[in-house]
Design a protein around this motif. Sequence first.
Motif, short mmCIF file in Angstrom:
data_model
loop_
_atom_site.label_atom_id
_atom_site.label_comp_id
_atom_site.label_asym_id
_atom_site.label_seq_id
_atom_site.Cartn_x
_atom_site.Cartn_y
_atom_site.Cartn_z
N ASP A 94 -3.01 6.65 -14.23
CA ASP A 94 -2.74 5.42 -13.47
C ASP A 94 -1.24 5.21 -13.27
O ASP A 94 -0.81 4.71 -12.23
CB ASP A 94 -3.35 4.22 -14.20
N GLN A 139 0.31 4.67 -9.63
CA GLN A 139 0.97 3.40 -9.33
C GLN A 139 2.46 3.58 -9.07
O GLN A 139 3.06 2.78 -8.35
CB GLN A 139 0.75 2.42 -10.48
N ARG A 140 3.05 4.62 -9.63
CA ARG A 140 4.48 4.85 -9.41
C ARG A 140 4.75 5.47 -8.04
O ARG A 140 5.65 5.03 -7.31
CB ARG A 140 5.03 5.77 -10.52
N ASP A 199 3.82 -7.49 -5.47
CA ASP A 199 2.76 -6.48 -5.48
C ASP A 199 1.69 -6.87 -6.49
O ASP A 199 1.95 -7.53 -7.50
CB ASP A 199 3.33 -5.11 -5.84
N ARG A 200 0.47 -6.43 -6.21
CA ARG A 200 -0.64 -6.74 -7.11
C ARG A 200 -1.44 -5.47 -7.37
O ARG A 200 -1.39 -4.51 -6.60
CB ARG A 200 -1.55 -7.80 -6.50
N LEU A 201 -2.15 -5.47 -8.49
CA LEU A 201 -3.02 -4.37 -8.86
C LEU A 201 -4.45 -4.71 -8.47
O LEU A 201 -4.92 -5.82 -8.70
CB LEU A 201 -2.94 -4.08 -10.36
N ARG A 228 -1.90 0.03 -6.85
CA ARG A 228 -0.95 -1.04 -6.56
C ARG A 228 -0.97 -1.36 -5.07
O ARG A 228 -0.78 -0.48 -4.23
CB ARG A 228 0.45 -0.63 -7.00
N LYS A 229 -1.21 -2.63 -4.75
CA LYS A 229 -1.24 -3.08 -3.36
C LYS A 229 0.05 -3.83 -3.06
O LYS A 229 0.43 -4.75 -3.79
CB LYS A 229 -2.43 -4.02 -3.13
#
Length: 618
Positions: free
Chosen positions: A84, A88-89, A116-118, A107-108
């Motif tokens: 993850d 996400q990076r 940003d949100r997960l 990550r959005k």
Amino acid sequence: MNQKNNRLKPRTQHNADAAYYVLDYLAHSFPVQLYEPFTDSEGNLCSRPVTRDGQPVESREAVARRDRLIEKLASLPPVPGALDQIIQRFGTDMVAEVTGRSRRIVRKPGAGATADRLAVEGRAISANLAETQAFMDDFKRILIFSDAGGTGRSYHADLTARNQRLRVHYLLEPGWKADAAIQGLGRTNRTNQAQPPLFRPVATDVKAEKRFLSTIARRLDTLGAITRGQRQTGGQGLFRAEDNLESAYARDALRRLYLMIVGGKVEGCPLQTFETSTGLKLVDDTGIKDDLPPITTFLNRLLALTINLQNILFAHFEQILTARIEGAIASGTYDVGLETLRGEQFTVTDRQGIHTHPATGAETTLLTVAQRERNHPVTLDEALEHLVDPRAALLVNERSGRAAVCVPTTSVIDDDGVVERRVRLIRPMEATKVPVAMMGDTHWVETDRETFARIWDTEVAAVPEFTDSTVHIVSGLLLPIWKRLPNESTRVYRLQTDDGERIIGRKVSPAWAANAATTGAASLSADDAFVALTEGRTILELAEGLQLRRARVMGANRIELTGFTDTMRDRLKAYGLFGEIISWKFRLFVPTDASGAAVLTRLLERFPVERIAQREAA
């Protein structure tokens, strides 16, 4: 507290939710029972739980500490796994994922000022095929695959694919199964590829984690020995000898470590601390135990220790293991399996049968092979790069005028448990490790950069492009004469000549080859004699009682002449030998540089070789 527990209950549906398990454990297992002191009938001060109306009484202080700890842990952000973190990076636009997951957290990006949100993202069954194709078509630069994507797929730099860049394969979790590891490594290293991959095993600085790399390294070696008859085919040279912590050298190093712990020679880990922390007993009523804990038990118990104690024990263990392996390599007894001789050119210059089996007629042949190797001296820029380490120093030898770079290297522990600090002297064509205590007795002194550069460039310019040497290989039927072969090394080598002939057999010294090929007086050229003496496994007995052998003097290997009389001294020095007074005794040596062979030629013309003897390397 009940409200906290109620908030935790809905999370039980997530079996992999580490936060739930940790917080639930604290909520139900944190010690909050109130105890009171009392004195028993014998006057001993004891404690007992406090109850009221048959119910236990809780300590307000303990309850407050528990609640604060739960609140602190609940406020910490979740720690994602390696998979993850990479996604996400770098984002899903750059990372292709070939795993068995049906959902993942991505990550959005936020809109405008929104952060940003997960979010949880579902993955279709055909996602792995699309992700693989995106990587091979060079739309995505990074590929992550697990066991689910480690069989039946190809991620190598295929000549028919658009993405033919170098694959840097990070081995993050090798697992426990050697065959599964081979499958995973084989995904990026296949035929019809533009270039082979670069494998990088990944480990943290937690010393005990090497236990996992050790297991897969040992099993890969075993798998290669079973399937191909050669250990290196399993790991493909991915792991070093020190990575296998379950070898005979590691077992010997562990016993040495146990003896040091019992003797109180491991600073920071006395015997009582070791036995209390690991639960392993090293001594009994009679002294140190005969059946000490095996290496596997030691490595498993190491995982439960604190990081500081792990580092202390593993540092001593690694130093002992390194000393054992280096000693075995130096003496020629280290078994690395089948080795391949490499060079620019191999030519068979002589063949001589030394044995014929009476029943089958199979022959054992002594081959003389001319080997040419390309020299790769260390350039001045490469030598000066070591100065980034503030402990490095530029040296010059006052006697020989040679230059060297002194850099720190690994220490070793001797049989008495004393740590021997060492430095590494890097020369244009060699590098040697010298104990720090011995450096004061040598002629190496520090110098400035300008002087060092001038001497170094002169030495590099004097290095020839190629080095020619002669090797002797006993090939063919070996078992009937195995006991006749030299016992200082049982290594088996293979090579391929320029004519396409493939040779496999035992490598022997020029001295053994000369004795095996002749039945009368020993015949050995000066060049072969110089090579044999330099290797250290040959003693040449000359006429008039003289003897040549390799000796270690002042931390350096020299060729020493013994047995001479006072009347011979001037003549021998005229041949080119040089003398030194060491411990009030005059000793003569043959130069070990380029002039050594010429000096040896003049010496052997006057004092021919009468006998060639074998010995272990000095």
